[in-house]
Design a protein around this motif. Structure first.
Motif, PDB file in Angstrom:
ATOM      1  N   TYR A  36       0.846  -1.190   0.000  1.00 46.01           N
ATOM      2  CA  TYR A  36       0.000   0.000   0.000  1.00 46.01           C
ATOM      3  C   TYR A  36       0.881   1.240   0.000  1.00 46.01           C
ATOM      4  CZ  TYR A  36      -3.691  -3.251   1.356  1.00 46.01           C
ATOM      5  OH  TYR A  36      -4.582  -4.303   1.392  1.00 46.01           O
ATOM      6  N   LEU A  37       0.626   2.142  -0.903  1.00 51.11           N
ATOM      7  CA  LEU A  37       1.358   3.399  -0.929  1.00 51.11           C
ATOM      8  C   LEU A  37       0.881   4.329   0.179  1.00 51.11           C
ATOM      9  CD1 LEU A  37       1.423   4.112  -4.771  1.00 51.11           C
ATOM     10  CD2 LEU A  37       3.240   3.101  -3.363  1.00 51.11           C
ATOM     11  N   LYS A  38       1.735   5.245   0.576  1.00 53.91           N
ATOM     12  CA  LYS A  38       1.381   6.225   1.586  1.00 53.91           C
ATOM     13  C   LYS A  38       0.087   6.949   1.201  1.00 53.91           C
ATOM     14  CE  LYS A  38       3.116  10.433   3.818  1.00 53.91           C
ATOM     15  NZ  LYS A  38       4.255  11.393   3.900  1.00 53.91           N
ATOM     16  N   GLY A  39      -0.859   7.001   2.142  1.00 51.33           N
ATOM     17  CA  GLY A  39      -2.126   7.667   1.901  1.00 51.33           C
ATOM     18  C   GLY A  39      -3.242   6.744   1.446  1.00 51.33           C
ATOM     19  N   ASN A  40      -2.896   5.507   1.060  1.00 52.51           N
ATOM     20  CA  ASN A  40      -3.910   4.556   0.609  1.00 52.51           C
ATOM     21  C   ASN A  40      -4.685   3.961   1.783  1.00 52.51           C
ATOM     22  OD1 ASN A  40      -3.039   4.989  -1.966  1.00 52.51           O
ATOM     23  ND2 ASN A  40      -2.420   2.892  -2.378  1.00 52.51           N
ATOM     24  N   LEU A  60       0.841   2.166   9.911  1.00 52.35           N
ATOM     25  CA  LEU A  60      -0.595   2.276   9.681  1.00 52.35           C
ATOM     26  C   LEU A  60      -1.241   3.105  10.774  1.00 52.35           C
ATOM     27  CD1 LEU A  60      -1.504  -1.437   8.785  1.00 52.35           C
ATOM     28  CD2 LEU A  60      -0.833   0.405   7.225  1.00 52.35           C
ATOM     29  N   GLU A  61      -2.353   3.735  10.436  1.00 51.13           N
ATOM     30  CA  GLU A  61      -3.094   4.547  11.399  1.00 51.13           C
ATOM     31  C   GLU A  61      -4.542   4.076  11.419  1.00 51.13           C
ATOM     32  OE1 GLU A  61      -1.919   8.868  12.331  1.00 51.13           O
ATOM     33  OE2 GLU A  61      -3.655   9.049  11.006  1.00 51.13           O
ATOM     34  N   VAL A  62      -5.044   3.794  12.617  1.00 50.92           N
ATOM     35  CA  VAL A  62      -6.444   3.408  12.799  1.00 50.92           C
ATOM     36  C   VAL A  62      -7.225   4.676  13.117  1.00 50.92           C
ATOM     37  CG1 VAL A  62      -8.060   1.941  14.059  1.00 50.92           C
ATOM     38  CG2 VAL A  62      -5.700   1.178  13.711  1.00 50.92           C
ATOM     39  N   GLN A  63      -8.239   4.971  12.292  1.00 55.01           N
ATOM     40  CA  GLN A  63      -8.954   6.242  12.406  1.00 55.01           C
ATOM     41  C   GLN A  63     -10.452   6.019  12.515  1.00 55.01           C
ATOM     42  OE1 GLN A  63      -7.890   8.161   8.721  1.00 55.01           O
ATOM     43  NE2 GLN A  63      -5.954   8.949   9.517  1.00 55.01           N
ATOM     44  N   SER A  64     -11.091   6.924  13.248  1.00 54.28           N
ATOM     45  CA  SER A  64     -12.549   6.997  13.258  1.00 54.28           C
ATOM     46  C   SER A  64     -12.933   8.236  12.467  1.00 54.28           C
ATOM     47  CB  SER A  64     -13.072   7.089  14.691  1.00 54.28           C
ATOM     48  OG  SER A  64     -14.483   7.106  14.717  1.00 54.28           O
ATOM     49  N   LEU A  65     -13.736   8.051  11.421  1.00 59.94           N
ATOM     50  CA  LEU A  65     -14.106   9.152  10.534  1.00 59.94           C
ATOM     51  C   LEU A  65     -15.498   9.665  10.879  1.00 59.94           C
ATOM     52  CD1 LEU A  65     -12.855   7.668   7.131  1.00 59.94           C
ATOM     53  CD2 LEU A  65     -11.599   9.092   8.760  1.00 59.94           C
ATOM     54  N   ILE A  99      -8.546   1.969   8.458  1.00 57.11           N
ATOM     55  CA  ILE A  99      -7.097   1.821   8.608  1.00 57.11           C
ATOM     56  C   ILE A  99      -6.430   2.360   7.354  1.00 57.11           C
ATOM     57  CG2 ILE A  99      -5.175   0.236   8.978  1.00 57.11           C
ATOM     58  CD1 ILE A  99      -7.083  -1.645  10.398  1.00 57.11           C
ATOM     59  N   LYS A 100      -5.464   3.245   7.567  1.00 54.80           N
ATOM     60  CA  LYS A 100      -4.833   3.960   6.463  1.00 54.80           C
ATOM     61  C   LYS A 100      -3.314   3.823   6.550  1.00 54.80           C
ATOM     62  CE  LYS A 100      -4.767   8.676   4.532  1.00 54.80           C
ATOM     63  NZ  LYS A 100      -5.277  10.053   4.743  1.00 54.80           N
ATOM     64  N   ALA A 101      -2.664   3.701   5.415  1.00 58.67           N
ATOM     65  CA  ALA A 101      -1.204   3.670   5.377  1.00 58.67           C
ATOM     66  C   ALA A 101      -0.669   5.098   5.430  1.00 58.67           C
ATOM     67  CB  ALA A 101      -0.719   2.979   4.109  1.00 58.67           C
ATOM     68  N   ILE A 102       0.111   5.409   6.444  1.00 59.31           N
ATOM     69  CA  ILE A 102       0.695   6.752   6.523  1.00 59.31           C
ATOM     70  C   ILE A 102       2.172   6.738   6.127  1.00 59.31           C
ATOM     71  CG2 ILE A 102      -0.970   7.681   8.146  1.00 59.31           C
ATOM     72  CD1 ILE A 102       0.943   7.175  10.394  1.00 59.31           C
TER      73      ILE A 102
END
Length: 223
Positions: A36-40, A60-65, A99-102
């Motif tokens: 996964y590229l950064k931001g994906n 990786l970053e686990v986020q609540s949107l 979950i997002k790749a940072i």
């Protein structure tokens, strides 16, 4: 395969397992490795969980949107850390967060059936899996405790007490950035910075970028 076995030895699920057992697991497992590229996006909130993920490389970053477009960072995952282990075995196996790749990342995915096979046939793997679930529950309880505290100073006090117990010193090396501390406490970074400054003005603490020095343990316990 040898490189992958060496990597898995760093993961809690394979802790204290010998190379023969790990190699056998890899030979019979239907695993995939994705980049996964950064931001994906790796996982979208409300999507179905069908595999367990182990981060091999990246961050990786686990986020609540929220509908407003804002997001709250719940956790950051580093190499050898895992996601999906609880949701995978839930009746409602839906991801509650995104979950997002940072950073550019590489993730190993393992199917539920392969995990079930290993849990059934390897005592050490089962013990490691139960330890992982117990640790997750413990951290969740700590998070709930933190979020239900009445004010920011109480949250800072609780954070410093936990670190004091771990480090056994009042000169506490902070393992998180200010942004990560704020996210951990469920508050805004400027609010955290203001309260830290007030506590310094009152003589409770001193701090710089890496350390927070607690002046008196009684003051810390009274927060």
């Amino acid at each position: 395969m040898e490189e992958l076995s060496d990597f898995l030895k760093q993961c809690i699920l394979f802790k204290d397992m010998n190379y023969v057992d790990i190699d056998n697991f890899l030979k019979v497992s239907n695993f995939t490795i994705k980049k996964y590229l950064k931001g994906n996006l790796v996982v979208l909130e409300d999507s179905k969980c069908e595999e367990l993920g182990i981060l091999r490389k990246g961050l990786l970053e686990v986020q609540s949107l929220y509908s407003s477009g804002k997001s709250l960072t719940l956790n950051r995952l580093k190499p050898a850390e895992i996601f999906g282990e609880i949701i995978l075995f839930s009746k409602s196996n839906i991801f509650p967060s995104t979950i997002k790749a940072i950073e550019d990342s590489e993730i190993m995915f393992i199917k539920k059936a392969n995990l079930m096979n290993c849990l059934s046939n390897c005592h050490r793997f089962m013990e490691n899996f139960l330890t992982l679930l117990s640790d997750r529950l413990f951290m969740l309880n700590k998070k709930i405790k933190m979020l239900t505290m009445e004010n920011i100073r109480q949250k800072i006090g609780d954070f410093l007490r936990e670190e004091y117990k771990k480090q056994k010193t009042l000169i506490i090396k902070v393992p998180l950035s200010r942004q990560e501390m704020a996210e951990h406490m469920g508050i805004q970074r400027p609010s955290l910075s203001r309260e830290l400054s007030r506590m310094r003005e009152e003589g409770i603490i001193e701090f710089d970028k890496e350390f927070i020095v607690v002046k008196d343990l009684d003051d810390l316990n009274n927060l």
